[in-house]
Design a protein around this motif. Structure first.
Motif, PDB file in Angstrom:
ATOM      1  N   VAL A  95       0.840  -1.192   0.000  1.00 47.05           N
ATOM      2  CA  VAL A  95       0.000   0.000   0.000  1.00 47.05           C
ATOM      3  C   VAL A  95       0.877   1.244   0.000  1.00 47.05           C
ATOM      4  O   VAL A  95       1.815   1.363   0.789  1.00 47.05           O
ATOM      5  N   GLY A  96       0.596   2.173  -0.920  1.00 43.72           N
ATOM      6  CA  GLY A  96       1.346   3.413  -1.016  1.00 43.72           C
ATOM      7  C   GLY A  96       2.658   3.293  -1.762  1.00 43.72           C
ATOM      8  O   GLY A  96       3.318   4.294  -2.026  1.00 43.72           O
ATOM      9  N   ARG A  97       3.048   2.071  -2.117  1.00 43.52           N
ATOM     10  CA  ARG A  97       4.325   1.877  -2.815  1.00 43.52           C
ATOM     11  C   ARG A  97       4.149   1.478  -4.265  1.00 43.52           C
ATOM     12  O   ARG A  97       5.074   1.637  -5.062  1.00 43.52           O
ATOM     13  N   VAL A  98       2.992   0.930  -4.609  1.00 44.66           N
ATOM     14  CA  VAL A  98       2.736   0.477  -5.981  1.00 44.66           C
ATOM     15  C   VAL A  98       1.400   1.034  -6.439  1.00 44.66           C
ATOM     16  O   VAL A  98       0.410   0.974  -5.711  1.00 44.66           O
ATOM     17  N   HIS A  99       1.397   1.587  -7.628  1.00 43.89           N
ATOM     18  CA  HIS A  99       0.174   2.095  -8.251  1.00 43.89           C
ATOM     19  C   HIS A  99      -0.108   1.239  -9.483  1.00 43.89           C
ATOM     20  O   HIS A  99       0.803   0.657 -10.071  1.00 43.89           O
ATOM     21  N   PHE A 100      -1.354   1.179  -9.879  1.00 46.37           N
ATOM     22  CA  PHE A 100      -1.729   0.299 -10.984  1.00 46.37           C
ATOM     23  C   PHE A 100      -0.915   0.586 -12.247  1.00 46.37           C
ATOM     24  O   PHE A 100      -0.442  -0.330 -12.909  1.00 46.37           O
ATOM     25  N   HIS A 101      -0.724   1.853 -12.583  1.00 46.88           N
ATOM     26  CA  HIS A 101       0.014   2.197 -13.801  1.00 46.88           C
ATOM     27  C   HIS A 101       1.477   1.753 -13.718  1.00 46.88           C
ATOM     28  O   HIS A 101       2.137   1.589 -14.746  1.00 46.88           O
ATOM     29  N   ASP A 102       1.978   1.527 -12.507  1.00 48.88           N
ATOM     30  CA  ASP A 102       3.353   1.033 -12.355  1.00 48.88           C
ATOM     31  C   ASP A 102       3.543  -0.299 -13.066  1.00 48.88           C
ATOM     32  O   ASP A 102       4.639  -0.607 -13.539  1.00 48.88           O
TER      33      ASP A 102
END
Length: 172
Positions: free
Chosen positions: A90-97
């Motif tokens: 949480v807070g370290r990976v975003h979907f677009h990543d």
């Protein structure tokens, strides 16, 4: 999706409007219509997903809600957050990543700019260049590749030239 041959053909997209309406249509540009090839490494997991979660009819959704309905943004985001929490991301990976990482790895694997553009569905090189990062590992790989090429060229030289036969450096 052609799971036998490892091919995904992107021909339509779905957009969820602010009203909640789902609108299906062609990708926003001609470049968005594309074919993506997958290797067995990911195909095994995709085949398992299809066997467990996807109905056998030809127009079935690859991803759906718990009741089999078309996946909506809110349902996806809820499940995405749940998955991130389970993986302590949480807070370290975003979907677009995921898109960014996959296409950076494609570039590092040797994809040309044109191949990246096709894979991502971009009509211009500007967007594709965002995914072409460099790092020390890549710089070392390039240096090794250039050295291997020089060694090969010297070995195959018709006049038998070798490193001792090369002229002194000019200093420029």
């Amino acid at each position: 999706m052609d799971l036998e041959n490892g091919v995904i053909r992107v021909r339509r997209t779905v957009v969820e409007l602010p009203t909640g309406e789902l609108r299906t249509g062609p990708p926003k540009s001609a470049a968005g219509r594309r074919t993506i090839f997958l290797d067995d490494f990911v195909l095994d997991d995709i085949r398992t997903h299809f066997a467990v979660y996807v109905e056998s009819k030809s127009d079935a959704f690859v991803f759906s809600g718990s009741k089999g309905a078309q996946l909506r943004r809110s349902t996806f985001q809820r499940n995405w957050r749940r998955g991130l929490a389970a993986a302590d991301l949480v807070g370290r990976v975003h979907f677009h990543d995921l898109r960014h990482t996959g296409n950076t790895w494609a570039a590092e694997s040797g994809a040309t700019l044109q191949e990246l553009m096709e894979r991502m569905g971009h009509a211009s090189s500007r967007a594709a260049l965002i995914y072409q990062h460099t790092n020390d590992e890549r710089r070392r790989k390039l240096a090794r590749g250039m050295s291997e090429r020089v060694r090969k060229e010297l070995q195959e030289s018709p006049d038998g030239a070798n490193s001792e036969d090369l002229p002194e450096a000019s200093g420029t």
